[in-house]
Scaffold this active site. Structure first.
Site, PDB file in Angstrom:
ATOM      1  N   GLN A  11       1.119  -9.268  -9.719  1.00 12.19           N
ATOM      2  CA  GLN A  11       2.314  -9.507 -10.553  1.00 12.19           C
ATOM      3  C   GLN A  11       3.079 -10.739 -10.072  1.00 12.19           C
ATOM      4  OE1 GLN A  11       4.374  -5.734 -12.101  1.00 12.19           O
ATOM      5  NE2 GLN A  11       4.152  -5.321  -9.925  1.00 12.19           N
ATOM      6  N   PHE A  36      -8.419 -10.175   2.248  1.00 14.94           N
ATOM      7  CA  PHE A  36      -7.494  -9.737   3.292  1.00 14.94           C
ATOM      8  C   PHE A  36      -8.021  -8.526   4.071  1.00 14.94           C
ATOM      9  CE2 PHE A  36      -3.151 -11.787   2.903  1.00 14.94           C
ATOM     10  CZ  PHE A  36      -3.640 -12.914   2.264  1.00 14.94           C
ATOM     11  N   ALA A  59      -1.301  -8.088  -1.190  1.00  9.50           N
ATOM     12  CA  ALA A  59      -0.886  -6.923  -0.403  1.00  9.50           C
ATOM     13  C   ALA A  59      -1.619  -5.689  -0.903  1.00  9.50           C
ATOM     14  CB  ALA A  59       0.629  -6.696  -0.547  1.00  9.50           C
ATOM     15  N   TYR A  98       6.231 -11.524   1.340  1.00  4.92           N
ATOM     16  CA  TYR A  98       7.061 -10.544   0.629  1.00  4.92           C
ATOM     17  C   TYR A  98       6.962  -9.181   1.297  1.00  4.92           C
ATOM     18  CZ  TYR A  98       6.815 -14.385  -2.513  1.00  4.92           C
ATOM     19  OH  TYR A  98       6.897 -15.659  -3.004  1.00  4.92           O
ATOM     20  N   THR A 100       9.289  -5.092   1.449  1.00  9.55           N
ATOM     21  CA  THR A 100       9.714  -4.028   0.556  1.00  9.55           C
ATOM     22  C   THR A 100      10.878  -3.203   1.104  1.00  9.55           C
ATOM     23  OG1 THR A 100       8.960  -1.890  -0.314  1.00  9.55           O
ATOM     24  CG2 THR A 100       7.831  -2.688   1.622  1.00  9.55           C
ATOM     25  N   ASP A 101      11.610  -2.584   0.200  1.00  8.70           N
ATOM     26  CA  ASP A 101      12.661  -1.648   0.612  1.00  8.70           C
ATOM     27  C   ASP A 101      12.062  -0.397   1.266  1.00  8.70           C
ATOM     28  OD1 ASP A 101      11.963  -1.208  -2.411  1.00  8.70           O
ATOM     29  OD2 ASP A 101      12.611   0.726  -1.632  1.00  8.70           O
ATOM     30  N   TYR A 124       2.400   2.863   3.583  1.00  9.13           N
ATOM     31  CA  TYR A 124       2.661   1.558   2.962  1.00  9.13           C
ATOM     32  C   TYR A 124       3.867   0.882   3.623  1.00  9.13           C
ATOM     33  CZ  TYR A 124       4.385  -1.758  -0.573  1.00  9.13           C
ATOM     34  OH  TYR A 124       4.857  -2.872  -1.213  1.00  9.13           O
ATOM     35  N   LYS A 128       3.816  -2.533   5.862  1.00 13.02           N
ATOM     36  CA  LYS A 128       4.549  -3.733   5.438  1.00 13.02           C
ATOM     37  C   LYS A 128       5.522  -4.180   6.549  1.00 13.02           C
ATOM     38  CE  LYS A 128       4.556  -5.639   2.030  1.00 13.02           C
ATOM     39  NZ  LYS A 128       3.749  -6.798   1.577  1.00 13.02           N
TER      40      LYS A 128
END
Ligand code: NDP
Length: 297
Positions: A11, A36, A59, A98, A100-101, A124, A128
């Site tokens: 995206q 990756f 990712a 990038y 993430t919350d 996840y 991250k």
């Protein structure tokens, strides 16, 4: 300026291509060219292309699958960042990445600033966070943008799923006790493009930033808004805003735990880069417009 983009087909990766192209010579690679799952294979690719800027939009993003596929999630989201960081450090490249919350537990009543303590609740989120740490510890110049609730007119995301369900069903049940800000991939891309030249010119601007539009809503609030705006734009749906029913996250047990509070404090981003962020509703209206124009809604 030579820019190497990883994850071109996701995206954010797709949105980054037109946003980054005006900055210089853009080389965009997908999974077939840069895998990756084999982090060590990335080093010769970077060495050979010798970019001044590396933007990583690749990712492992399957949040539930990651619970059972821990090793792969860690390899892609963390191990690869260690390699990218080391090579970037050696070559003097800037790395844009990038996160993430999901690095937070979501229990705070307030939007999270960058300095808030992390406590990921899922594989996840933990992978991250490890990617952030490895990139930082590599010593490479970097920008890390933490964002959340990302969507685009393509790919798999909540707004597209809700609009499809609203076409198929008379009523929808949607979680109302998780809050965040729906973030268009195009906003992530345009802010990335604005930040890169500033960060290259001024090292004080390197570092970690929270990136989200202004405002907040729940998944239920977002679904209701999507249905109302799609109907107002002339879409034919079976659901109506009144038939979007609120429900609790506990009623939808998922493999991975999601944060109840995904709200990110964006003051640092706005101040550092002089950016005015749009309201989250703007992006949703734009999405509906795009889907209508393309005859998909
Ligand atoms: P997508 O899932 O849309 O895209 C991820 C991309 O990574 C895909 O193109 C995928 O390739 C690629 N990828 C996955 N595994 C590998 C691999 N082993 N080797 C090479 N490429 C691989 O994610 P988004 O664009 O939404 O996410 C971009 C960034 O934003 C990520 O860092 C993500 O963690 C972060 N983020 C996303 C959020 C969201 O809601 N989506 C929220 C918060 C942060 P392929 O196309 O071949 O499958």
């Amino acid at each position: 300026m030579k820019i190497l983009l990883f994850g071109k087909d996701g995206q954010v990766g797709r949105a980054l291509q037109p946003a980054l192209a005006p900055l210089g010579d853009l080389i965009a690679l997908g999974r077939a060219e840069a895998d990756f799952s084999k982090p060590e294979s990335l080093a010769p690719i970077i060495d050979e292309l010798a970019p001044e800027v590396i933007v990583n939009a690749a990712a492992y993003t399957e949040v539930d699958a990651a619970e059972d596929d821990r090793e792969m999630a860690w390899t892609v989201n963390a191990g690869a960042l260690g390699v990218i960081g080391q090579i970037a450090r050696k070559n003097g490249a800037l790395v844009v990445h990038y996160s993430t919350d999901y690095v937070f537990d979501g229990l705070s009543p307030d939007p999270y600033p960058e300095a808030a303590s992390t406590s990921p609740q899922s594989v996840y989120g933990a992978s991250k966070l490890a990617g952030e740490v490895l990139l930082r510890e590599s010593g490479a110049r970097h920008l890390i943008f933490r964002t959340g609730w990302v969507y685009a007119p393509h790919g798999r995301n909540f707004p597209l799923t809700m609009l499809r369900l609203a076409q198929e069903r008379d009523a929808l049940s949607v979680v109302a006790d998780q809050t965040g800000a729906p973030t268009p991939a195009s906003l992530v891309a345009s802010i990335t493009a604005a930040a890169i030249p500033q960060a290259l010119a001024n090292p004080a601007k390197l570092g970690l930033y929270h990136l989200a539009p202004i405002g907040e809503t729940s998944w239920h609030g977002l679904a209701s808004y999507l249905v109302a705006e799609a109907l107002a734009a002339g879409a034919v749906l079976r659901a109506t805003p009144d038939s979007v029913q609120p429900t609790l996250a506990a009623d939808y047990p998922a493999r991975a735990k999601r944060p109840a509070n995904s709200r990110l404090d964006t003051m640092k981003l706005r101040t550092a880069f002089g950016i005015t962020l749009p309201a989250w509703q703007d992006g949703i209206r734009q999405l509906i417009d795009t889907l209508r124009t393309e005859g998909r809604l």
